[in-house]
Write an enzyme that holds these catalytic residues in place. Structure first.
Site, mmCIF file in Angstrom:
data_model
loop_
_atom_site.group_PDB
_atom_site.id
_atom_site.type_symbol
_atom_site.label_atom_id
_atom_site.label_comp_id
_atom_site.label_asym_id
_atom_site.label_seq_id
_atom_site.Cartn_x
_atom_site.Cartn_y
_atom_site.Cartn_z
ATOM 1 C CE1 TYR A 43 1.786 -10.485 4.622
ATOM 2 C CE2 TYR A 43 0.670 -11.718 2.919
ATOM 3 C CZ TYR A 43 1.673 -11.472 3.992
ATOM 4 O OH TYR A 43 2.897 -12.344 3.904
ATOM 5 C CB CYS A 44 1.399 -4.247 3.165
ATOM 6 S SG CYS A 44 0.034 -3.182 3.893
ATOM 7 C CD GLU A 45 4.867 -5.141 9.235
ATOM 8 O OE1 GLU A 45 4.707 -5.457 10.768
ATOM 9 O OE2 GLU A 45 5.306 -6.099 8.761
ATOM 10 C CB VAL A 83 -4.192 -2.245 6.564
ATOM 11 C CG1 VAL A 83 -4.256 -3.101 7.677
ATOM 12 C CG2 VAL A 83 -4.266 -0.788 7.075
#
Length: 283
Positions: A238-240, A242
């Site tokens: 995951y990230c901030e 997507v």
């Protein structure tokens, strides 16, 4: 060619220049990659034969509350077909940016069952630096038929990530910079900073060299350091918002882990639910 790209998800500009007529080339440039829209950047200069995929528009569910949510499999199949992508067509994706948009479309294709797809290392900038031919304007390909078969194992929901966080049943990888992961307050002053409890950090910006190419040795060292190659647990990235999560999935695939799921919604979705916990601190 088809089997080659199944096992090699990253290709060089030199390789692509020698195979322009052997693959479907997709330009996934999106508006934040440069001035103007992704389409206008593409029209100003692209790899010969490439067609443009509207990642932020047609290929995203416009009714979703989160950005870049995949469209239905049926809609994806229709759109892919109009770009000339068939199930038996090897595909190379690039963008005129940091490669993250290209990796998002790479993941979209794999999500819908197309496994012979690779990303161009260095993107359009690397192509220019190599002084290969550049085309302008719009290009199209003959429509073909693409049958989508969604691989649900490659996408994770908030509920699935929350359960994995509670139970320790997956290796959850945070692809954001180390300071963001650790919980350094954001400029917006959000009180919900930090990372998903139990997540480890793979800061993907640190594996991109100054020339925009992937530093394969740095990527390997960081991935080995978090145990992603040794664990038998499922992997979720995951990230901030997507996109970087898809680059993390690509890096894992380049080392043989093609099974990483992307948490669609990522921190935008997680942070929006105040019942979900946050952790702070370094990895």
């Amino acid at each position: 060619m088809y089997s080659l790209l199944q096992s090699n998800p990253i290709v060089s500009a030199e390789w692509l220049n020698g195979h322009l007529n052997d693959v479907v080339i997709i330009d996934a440039t999106t508006s934040t990659c440069g001035n103007g829209t992704g389409r206008s950047v593409y029209e100003a200069g692209h790899i010969p034969g490439a067609v443009h995929a509207d990642l932020a528009g047609a290929f995203s569910d416009q009714k979703s509350e989160f950005p870049f949510t995949p469209v239905s499999s049926a809609d994806f199949a229709t759109l892919a077909s109009t770009l000339g992508i068939g199930n038996d067509c090897p595909v190379v994706v690039y963008d005129d940016g940091s490669m993250m948009w290209a990796t998002r479309f790479w993941w979209n294709l794999r999500l819908e069952g197309h496994t012979s797809v690779a990303v161009l290392d260095g993107g359009m900038a690397g192509w220019r630096d190599a002084h290969y031919l550049i085309a302008t304007g719009m290009e199209t390909r003959y429509s073909t038929s693409f049958t989508a078969e969604r691989n649900d194992a490659l996408i994770a929901s908030t509920e699935q990530v929350a359960e994995a966080s509670r139970a320790g049943s997956a290796l959850i990888i945070d692809a954001r910079p180390a300071t963001t992961y650790s919980g350094v307050p954001s400029p917006k002053g959000s009180a919900r900073v930090g990372h998903i409890p139990g997540a480890v950090n793979l800061p993907v910006p640190e594996v991109l060299g100054a020339d925009g190419h992937i530093d394969t040795q740095a990527a390997k060292e960081k991935i080995e350091a978090i145990g992603a190659l040794e664990t038998d647990l499922p992997v979720i990235t995951y990230c901030e918002g997507v996109v970087a999560a898809s680059l993390a999935a690509l890096l894992l695939a380049s080392l043989g882990r093609f099974d990483a799921a992307v948490y669609d919604g990522s921190m935008i979705a997680w942070r929006a639910d105040e019942s979900l916990p946050m952790s702070r601190g370094e990895a």
